[in-house]
Design an enzyme around this catalytic site. Structure first.
Site, PDB file in Angstrom:
ATOM      1  N   ASP A  71      62.403  32.988  34.845  1.00 40.29           N
ATOM      2  CA  ASP A  71      63.503  32.617  35.745  1.00 40.29           C
ATOM      3  C   ASP A  71      64.522  33.751  35.872  1.00 40.29           C
ATOM      4  O   ASP A  71      65.413  33.697  36.726  1.00 40.29           O
ATOM      5  CB  ASP A  71      64.235  31.366  35.212  1.00 40.29           C
ATOM      6  CG  ASP A  71      63.807  30.107  35.951  1.00 40.29           C
ATOM      7  OD1 ASP A  71      63.057  30.221  36.934  1.00 40.29           O
ATOM      8  OD2 ASP A  71      64.234  29.012  35.536  1.00 40.29           O
ATOM      9  N   GLN A 102      63.731  23.927  33.236  1.00 39.02           N
ATOM     10  CA  GLN A 102      64.156  23.475  34.561  1.00 39.02           C
ATOM     11  C   GLN A 102      65.624  23.046  34.518  1.00 39.02           C
ATOM     12  O   GLN A 102      66.024  22.265  33.659  1.00 39.02           O
ATOM     13  CB  GLN A 102      63.266  22.301  35.012  1.00 39.02           C
ATOM     14  CG  GLN A 102      63.581  21.772  36.385  1.00 39.02           C
ATOM     15  CD  GLN A 102      63.273  22.775  37.502  1.00 39.02           C
ATOM     16  OE1 GLN A 102      62.226  23.431  37.497  1.00 39.02           O
ATOM     17  NE2 GLN A 102      64.170  22.902  38.461  1.00 39.02           N
ATOM     18  N   LYS A 116      55.451  23.081  40.376  1.00 42.23           N
ATOM     19  CA  LYS A 116      55.274  24.396  39.764  1.00 42.23           C
ATOM     20  C   LYS A 116      54.015  24.412  38.889  1.00 42.23           C
ATOM     21  O   LYS A 116      53.246  25.384  38.908  1.00 42.23           O
ATOM     22  CB  LYS A 116      56.510  24.768  38.937  1.00 42.23           C
ATOM     23  CG  LYS A 116      57.715  25.127  39.818  1.00 42.23           C
ATOM     24  CD  LYS A 116      59.001  25.286  39.018  1.00 42.23           C
ATOM     25  CE  LYS A 116      60.186  25.570  39.955  1.00 42.23           C
ATOM     26  NZ  LYS A 116      61.473  25.615  39.241  1.00 42.23           N
TER      27      LYS A 116
END
Ligand code: NDP
Length: 295
Positions: free
Chosen positions: A126, A103, A59
């Site tokens: 997210d 994450q 990412k």
């Protein structure tokens, strides 16, 4: 938007992801020219889970490739929740950080929902802060999870009609199934969510003009469960043993590709379908967040 050219019924997620990344890179260059700084993405990585380390590295690398500044904050596996919260509060207040996510999974002693709730919804790339989730279901402006957004993008770029169509989603997770359902509702599809207690599953899946499968069970949905001509989106990523591969495994989806592809109008492969779209939409979300914070 023109549909990617195709001579088969395969939906090329890699090509669509490349197109989106190119558009994000152009948007980032324009943002930089207008604002004098690039959009910034901060990533929290707690512990050393090898899959998470790989995801975060990819990412960060992908961010740099489109001109987004990225910072990875690596925290030890035994970090306290208070320390995580202090860091999130600092990043929430940092005007150079436009996107922020932690994450998953996080170690057991940390509560992922409390962590996601602490992230400023404006920076929640997210889309998992309960405020973002609620705003999605209300049809209000919010940042939405990347994989579901990628699914909508590939459907649109292949000109798959959504309005008034029957969409069936197999899987009701917070990260894929439910947000895909909400986004398809926004597109005026008639949406059914199936799950492990749905009986009989095949009767429901055969109703779908658009069948989205996100269950985490290798090749479970077979061609006889697909309506002829349907569009099949396979979100699953499963490793199955394969002695012919150097790695000893190969990746398959939740859909039995050969039998489903024989009846589907369009279908995403695994790998090369939904997977590449997820990072592309995370980058797009970061640019969107940066634009909204500076407008
Ligand atoms: P979860 O495990 O969180 O959810 C799985 C869902 O599938 C649950 O709702 C479960 O039902 C349902 N389910 C399980 N077994 C069956 C069954 N036999 N019949 C019908 N429904 C069933 O998974 P995720 O949503 O996080 O992920 C799903 C898949 O997508 C995984 O393979 C994952 O690796 C992949 N994935 C891929 C991404 C990408 O970028 N391409 C991103 C995220 C995930 P119930 O609620 O009743 O238990």
């Amino acid at each position: 938007m023109t549909a990617p050219t195709t001579t088969s019924n395969i939906m090329d997620g890699k090509a669509v992801a490349a197109q989106i990344r190119q558009e994000v890179a152009e948007g980032v260059a324009q943002f930089q020219a207008e604002q004098g700084f690039a959009p910034g993405l901060a990533v929290l990585l707690v512990g050393e889970n090898p899959a998470s380390v790989t995801y975060v590295t990819n990412k960060a690398k992908s961010s740099e490739e489109v001109g987004i500044r990225s910072e990875v904050y690596r925290l030890p596996a035994d970090v306290s929740e208070a320390e995580v919260m202090t860091l999130i509060a600092r990043l929430n207040a940092d005007p150079m950080v436009h996107g922020l996510f932690c994450q998953l999974p996080v170690p057991e002693h940390l509560n992922p929902i409390r962590i996601q709730s602490a992230i400023d919804p404006a920076k929640d790339v997210d889309g998992l802060n309960p405020i973002s989730v609620g705003r999605l279901w209300m049809g209000e402006e919010a940042l939405n999870p990347a994989t579901p957004l990628g699914i909508i993008e590939i459907l649109k770029r292949y000109n798959v009609p959504l309005k008034g169509k029957r969409a069936v989603i197999v899987g009701r997770s917070t990260i894929v199934g439910k947000p895909v359902a909400a986004l398809l509702l926004q597109e005026h599809a008639t949406v059914t969510i199936a799950h492990s207690r749905t009986q009989p599953l095949a009767d429901v899946t055969r109703e779908a003009d658009i069948l989205v499968v996100a269950i985490g069970k290798a090749e479970m949905v077979t061609g006889d469960m697909v309506k002829p001509g349907a569009t099949v989106i396979d979100v699953g990523i499963n490793r199955v043993p394969d002695a012919s591969k150097k790695s000893g495994f190969r990746l398959v989806g939740d859909v039995h590709y050969a039998s489903a592809a024989a009846v589907a109008g369009l279908i995403t492969p695994v790998p090369g379908g939904v997977g590449p779209l997820t990072i592309a939409l995370l980058l797009s979300n970061t640019l969107t967040a940066a634009r909204r914070q500076t407008r």
